[in-house]
Scaffold this motif. Sequence first.
Motif, mmCIF file in Angstrom:
data_model
loop_
_atom_site.group_PDB
_atom_site.id
_atom_site.type_symbol
_atom_site.label_atom_id
_atom_site.label_comp_id
_atom_site.label_asym_id
_atom_site.label_seq_id
_atom_site.Cartn_x
_atom_site.Cartn_y
_atom_site.Cartn_z
ATOM 1 N N LEU A 110 -31.718 26.049 -13.551
ATOM 2 C CA LEU A 110 -32.414 24.779 -13.064
ATOM 3 C C LEU A 110 -32.243 24.943 -11.502
ATOM 4 O O LEU A 110 -31.506 24.768 -10.914
ATOM 5 N N SER A 111 -33.567 25.264 -10.918
ATOM 6 C CA SER A 111 -33.598 25.022 -9.628
ATOM 7 C C SER A 111 -34.495 23.798 -9.060
ATOM 8 O O SER A 111 -34.245 22.766 -9.794
ATOM 9 N N SER A 112 -35.431 24.019 -8.139
ATOM 10 C CA SER A 112 -36.138 22.663 -7.748
ATOM 11 C C SER A 112 -37.375 23.111 -7.105
ATOM 12 O O SER A 112 -37.287 24.225 -6.330
ATOM 13 N N VAL A 113 -38.514 22.240 -7.079
ATOM 14 C CA VAL A 113 -39.595 22.241 -6.103
ATOM 15 C C VAL A 113 -38.780 22.469 -4.707
ATOM 16 O O VAL A 113 -37.822 21.779 -4.450
ATOM 17 N N GLY A 114 -39.715 23.316 -3.892
ATOM 18 C CA GLY A 114 -39.093 23.300 -2.521
ATOM 19 C C GLY A 114 -37.994 24.500 -2.268
ATOM 20 O O GLY A 114 -37.658 24.898 -1.331
ATOM 21 N N ALA A 115 -37.659 25.035 -3.419
ATOM 22 C CA ALA A 115 -36.544 26.125 -3.429
ATOM 23 C C ALA A 115 -37.061 27.450 -3.171
ATOM 24 O O ALA A 115 -36.460 28.452 -2.583
ATOM 25 N N HIS A 116 -38.324 27.513 -2.725
ATOM 26 C CA HIS A 116 -38.963 28.836 -2.010
ATOM 27 C C HIS A 116 -38.827 28.760 -0.515
ATOM 28 O O HIS A 116 -38.884 29.795 0.022
ATOM 29 N N LEU A 117 -38.254 27.747 0.041
ATOM 30 C CA LEU A 117 -38.052 27.775 1.513
ATOM 31 C C LEU A 117 -36.743 27.985 1.872
ATOM 32 O O LEU A 117 -35.776 27.475 1.288
ATOM 33 N N ASP A 118 -36.487 28.568 2.946
ATOM 34 C CA ASP A 118 -35.192 28.924 3.325
ATOM 35 C C ASP A 118 -34.799 27.996 4.583
ATOM 36 O O ASP A 118 -33.708 28.140 5.085
ATOM 37 N N LYS A 119 -35.611 26.862 4.880
ATOM 38 C CA LYS A 119 -35.426 26.016 5.894
ATOM 39 C C LYS A 119 -36.460 24.967 5.832
ATOM 40 O O LYS A 119 -37.556 25.212 5.152
ATOM 41 N N GLY A 120 -36.274 23.904 6.343
ATOM 42 C CA GLY A 120 -37.099 22.804 6.190
ATOM 43 C C GLY A 120 -37.155 22.088 5.062
ATOM 44 O O GLY A 120 -38.143 21.197 4.784
ATOM 45 N N ASN A 121 -36.316 22.202 4.108
ATOM 46 C CA ASN A 121 -36.606 21.505 2.913
ATOM 47 C C ASN A 121 -35.368 20.635 2.571
ATOM 48 O O ASN A 121 -35.151 20.157 1.577
ATOM 49 N N GLY A 122 -34.468 20.311 3.591
ATOM 50 C CA GLY A 122 -33.449 19.542 3.387
ATOM 51 C C GLY A 122 -32.279 19.585 2.440
ATOM 52 O O GLY A 122 -31.965 20.985 2.494
ATOM 53 N N ILE A 123 -31.813 18.990 1.587
ATOM 54 C CA ILE A 123 -30.739 19.127 0.802
ATOM 55 C C ILE A 123 -31.438 20.374 -0.347
ATOM 56 O O ILE A 123 -30.299 20.760 -0.926
ATOM 57 N N LEU A 124 -32.435 20.391 -0.308
ATOM 58 C CA LEU A 124 -32.872 21.451 -1.429
ATOM 59 C C LEU A 124 -32.658 22.779 -0.989
ATOM 60 O O LEU A 124 -33.133 23.935 -1.746
ATOM 61 N N ILE A 125 -32.109 23.112 0.131
ATOM 62 C CA ILE A 125 -31.664 24.579 0.600
ATOM 63 C C ILE A 125 -30.629 24.997 -0.524
ATOM 64 O O ILE A 125 -30.342 26.159 -0.799
ATOM 65 N N GLY A 126 -30.075 23.869 -1.091
ATOM 66 C CA GLY A 126 -29.086 24.357 -2.124
ATOM 67 C C GLY A 126 -29.582 25.042 -3.298
ATOM 68 O O GLY A 126 -29.081 26.098 -3.701
ATOM 69 N N ALA A 127 -30.616 24.766 -3.878
ATOM 70 C CA ALA A 127 -31.424 25.232 -4.807
ATOM 71 C C ALA A 127 -31.868 26.684 -4.469
ATOM 72 O O ALA A 127 -31.991 27.602 -5.113
#
Length: 299
Positions: A110-127
């Motif tokens: 289970l990941s998340s939308v936005g997990a393709h980004l290595d920056k600029g995605n806020g707390i979704l950097i964890g995913a």
Amino acid sequence: MKIIVTGSLGHISKPLTEELVQKGHAVTVISSKPEKQKDIDALGAKAAIGSLEDVDFLTTTFTGADAVYTMVPPANYFDHTLDLTAYYRRIGTNYAQAIGQSGLKRVVNLSSVGAHLDKGNGILIGAHDVEQILNNQLPDLAITHMRPVGFYYNLYGFVPMIKQQGFIEANYGAEEELVWVSPIDIAAAIAEEFETPLVGTKVRYVVSDELTGNETARILGAAIGKPDLTWILIPGEQWQRGLEAAGMNPRIAAGLIAMFASQHSGLLTEDYYRNKPAIMGNVKLTDFAKEFAASFKQE
């Protein structure tokens, strides 16, 4: 198949367990709470009581299984000592070690939308980090990274605001398109992935509905007797101050605001629209609105 499900009997894990058992799979559900055992047994699954912080426990539980569903459980955003990014990386590393040591060959993560980004995605950097840990440490693993969009149940967070102010306000939404998903549709997609042969790594987005912020507000408003409910854009700094005033960890509050700012700019969902699923899920916002209304009346 013998399948391990993490996440105890949470929003996704419970319907996932029910569906897998119904399809004839032998399911073991990992939970940190011994009192959940009877509920897990009642679903026709087996309970494994232990902690995701314990690599030996995970390795023992994974050994002999055909596949595992991995997820990072929600953390307490009001814990001012919490380093959310470090928490995600730690759990992701624990999974990678246990999977490698157990010999598991198939994972749905289970990941998340936005997990393709290595920056600029806020707390979704964890995913993002968990995806990278699993990909890099287990290059021979067949793994599907599920990237659901915004969860319907996150809308419950607006209940106090609607009651006190009569509208929804955030640093995203209003007339921009938002993408929503039901945990039931996510569970169905995960179950489908387990029965789909795979070599290598795959990313799959899951979505149930696409609506603007104001369309979302109108549907919720109609369900709760406020047909004129609107969604108002406010500066991120204003919302962040409100989150911090409510006691949220300031670093996590900043991460949430950054995540929603990337939603507003379109950065968060750019990869979703490039790889949008051909078929949406079955649970629409009008369905969820009934649950929202019941909760609204109770609070």
